[in-house]
Design an enzyme around this catalytic site. Structure first.
Site, PDB file in Angstrom:
ATOM      1  N   ASP A   1     -10.700 -15.430  17.084  1.00 58.99           N
ATOM      2  CA  ASP A   1     -10.477 -17.018  16.642  1.00 58.99           C
ATOM      3  C   ASP A   1     -11.452 -17.714  17.493  1.00 58.99           C
ATOM      4  O   ASP A   1     -11.417 -17.487  18.686  1.00 58.99           O
ATOM      5  CB  ASP A   1      -9.115 -17.427  16.718  1.00 58.99           C
ATOM      6  CG  ASP A   1      -8.814 -18.880  16.038  1.00 58.99           C
ATOM      7  OD1 ASP A   1      -8.699 -19.072  14.798  1.00 58.99           O
ATOM      8  OD2 ASP A   1      -9.103 -19.653  16.857  1.00 58.99           O
ATOM      9  N   ILE A   2     -12.179 -18.662  17.231  1.00 60.08           N
ATOM     10  CA  ILE A   2     -13.356 -19.332  17.997  1.00 60.08           C
ATOM     11  C   ILE A   2     -12.372 -20.497  18.908  1.00 60.08           C
ATOM     12  O   ILE A   2     -11.596 -21.465  17.822  1.00 60.08           O
ATOM     13  CB  ILE A   2     -14.303 -20.050  17.219  1.00 60.08           C
ATOM     14  CG1 ILE A   2     -15.152 -19.025  16.481  1.00 60.08           C
ATOM     15  CG2 ILE A   2     -15.167 -20.966  17.961  1.00 60.08           C
ATOM     16  CD1 ILE A   2     -16.247 -19.390  15.552  1.00 60.08           C
TER      17      ILE A   2
ATOM     18  N   ASN B   1     -16.772 -29.453  15.672  1.00 56.37           N
ATOM     19  CA  ASN B   1     -17.019 -30.051  14.423  1.00 56.37           C
ATOM     20  C   ASN B   1     -16.988 -31.534  14.656  1.00 56.37           C
ATOM     21  O   ASN B   1     -17.634 -32.206  14.241  1.00 56.37           O
ATOM     22  CB  ASN B   1     -16.059 -29.714  13.333  1.00 56.37           C
ATOM     23  CG  ASN B   1     -16.653 -28.368  12.694  1.00 56.37           C
ATOM     24  OD1 ASN B   1     -17.678 -28.069  12.636  1.00 56.37           O
ATOM     25  ND2 ASN B   1     -15.877 -27.834  11.796  1.00 56.37           N
TER      26      ASN B   1
ATOM     27  N   ASP C   1     -21.399 -24.956  11.832  1.00 57.80           N
ATOM     28  CA  ASP C   1     -21.836 -24.001  11.093  1.00 57.80           C
ATOM     29  C   ASP C   1     -22.929 -22.942  12.124  1.00 57.80           C
ATOM     30  O   ASP C   1     -22.782 -21.734  11.763  1.00 57.80           O
ATOM     31  CB  ASP C   1     -22.945 -24.511   9.812  1.00 57.80           C
ATOM     32  CG  ASP C   1     -22.281 -24.965   8.640  1.00 57.80           C
ATOM     33  OD1 ASP C   1     -20.792 -25.079   9.068  1.00 57.80           O
ATOM     34  OD2 ASP C   1     -22.658 -25.722   7.956  1.00 57.80           O
TER      35      ASP C   1
ATOM     36  N   GLU D   1     -12.268 -20.535  11.051  1.00 56.96           N
ATOM     37  CA  GLU D   1     -13.174 -20.196  12.282  1.00 56.96           C
ATOM     38  C   GLU D   1     -12.723 -18.820  12.672  1.00 56.96           C
ATOM     39  O   GLU D   1     -12.546 -18.675  13.995  1.00 56.96           O
ATOM     40  CB  GLU D   1     -13.021 -21.217  13.421  1.00 56.96           C
ATOM     41  CG  GLU D   1     -11.718 -21.524  13.767  1.00 56.96           C
ATOM     42  CD  GLU D   1     -10.808 -22.406  13.206  1.00 56.96           C
ATOM     43  OE1 GLU D   1      -9.914 -22.966  13.779  1.00 56.96           O
ATOM     44  OE2 GLU D   1     -11.016 -22.598  11.889  1.00 56.96           O
TER      45      GLU D   1
END
Length: 363
Positions: free
Chosen positions: A212-213, A220, A229, A255
């Site tokens: 997971d980021i 964002n 993106d 994500e």
């Protein structure tokens, strides 16, 4: 008029409309006309009225086009319907061709037999010459028939190959995340079932990681979705390049990424996960417009191995639990749980890795 009477009347009108146009009342064709006459799809009805006003031919092909347009909702459904029609047409054409070839072969055989009988009862040179000329003509005609059949079979073979390629391309598109180019959730689910079944059959190890980021929402909100993106594509590329070709990489959520590693023991998978984490953390994002530093991207990773025969949702929950603990433990880290759902520390992983290397060396 009650609903049952109305349904029957509309159904009879639909059948009558199909008979009037010489169209087979298949379920698909019936659905088109029933829906139109019942007024359940205004767009479909407008199209049918427009076609009739323009005096366009309204045949089975037109019915299939309307069915595909107004009732098949996905590209894959439309492709499968088109493929079915093409295969049906192909088999019908080949069936007719082979039947014709069989009839021609039977007629040629009769003519050859008649020539053989004529030769057996003929002694004159001129009669023999006429029989030979007739045999030569028949042989040439059969050779031409054979060439025609061969050409048609080659053409059909090319059509089948094109159709297969098209279906495979559609299958890849359906199972690919368009933004990152890796697999999507559907691709992951299919692969997980397949690899778990293989693990159950032959004992092949199977490891799974969820990555997971960290703080993705902040990227964002601060820099916009275009930068978000870019981050997603960056992480997907690092993961795809950092694992083997036969490992399955999928974008699992917004994500979140999943990786399935068949044939990989937990200790080896943990080493891979750590390399991926370090590689991503070593990258810094910079704005293409002004070169300013946008910060670093980090991953939290959860990892576990499949216990052959266990429910797949239990396996997934174990990996997800490890990911949650990586998040809670400060992010930018790898957390591993074994098949008994115990947390595994670095020392245990190193010991398991050495044991695995020794086993492979002695094998």
């Amino acid at each position: 008029m009650n609903d049952e009477t109305r349904i029957v009347q509309i159904g009879e009108r639909a059948f009558a409309a199909l008979r009037e146009r010489g169209i087979l009342p298949s379920p698909e064709n019936y659905l088109v006309w029933y829906t139109h006459l019942a007024g359940e799809n205004p767009a479909l009805s407008r199209m049918i009225r427009l076609l009739e006003q323009n005096r366009d031919s309204f045949d089975a092909k037109r019915c299939r086009e309307l069915y595909a347009r107004y009732f098949l909702r996905s590209d894959m459904q439309r492709t499968l319907a088109e493929a079915t029609d093409r295969i049906k047409g192909l088999t019908e054409r080949l069936g007719d061709l082979l039947a014709h070839s069989g009839e021609e072969s039977a007629r040629a055989s009769s003519r050859f037999e008649a020539a053989a009988r004529a030769l057996a009862t003929t002694c004159g040179l001129e009669e023999i010459r006429r029989v030979v000329v007739a045999l030569d003509a028949e042989a040439r005609r059969m050779a031409a028939e054979t060439r025609t059949l061969g050409c048609e079979l080659q053409r059909s073979s090319r059509e089948v190959a094109e159709l297969q390629s098209h279906l495979e391309r559609m299958q890849r598109e359906v199972e690919t995340d368009p933004l990152t180019g890796v697999g999507n959730r559907r691709h992951f689910d299919v692969a997980l079932k397949r690899l778990a079944a293989r693990s159950l059959e032959d004992g092949t190890p199977l490891s799974m990681m969820l990555a997971d980021i960290d703080h993705f929402k902040r990227f964002n909100d601060t820099f916009g979705h275009d930068v978000g993106d870019v981050v997603l594509r960056l992480v997907a590329g690092v993961i795809r390049r950092g694992v083997r070709d036969n490992d399955v990489v999928a974008r699992f959520g917004g994500e979140e990424f999943a990786v399935l590693m068949p044939g990989v023991e937990l200790a080896e998978a943990a080493a891979v996960a750590e390399r991926l984490r370090a590689t991503v953390a070593g990258r810094r994002l910079r704005s293409r417009e002004d070169g300013r530093d946008l910060g670093m991207v980090t991953l939290s990773i959860g990892l576990s191995a499949y216990c052959p025969g266990e429910p797949l949702d239990r396996f997934f929950r174990r990996v997800d639990s490890a990911l949650y603990e990586a998040k809670q433990g400060g992010r930018n880290r790898v957390v591993v749980r074994d098949v008994e759902d115990r947390l595994v520390n670095e020392e245990e992983l190193a010991r398991a890795g050495r044991a695995g290397e020794q086993a492979r060396a002695s094998a």
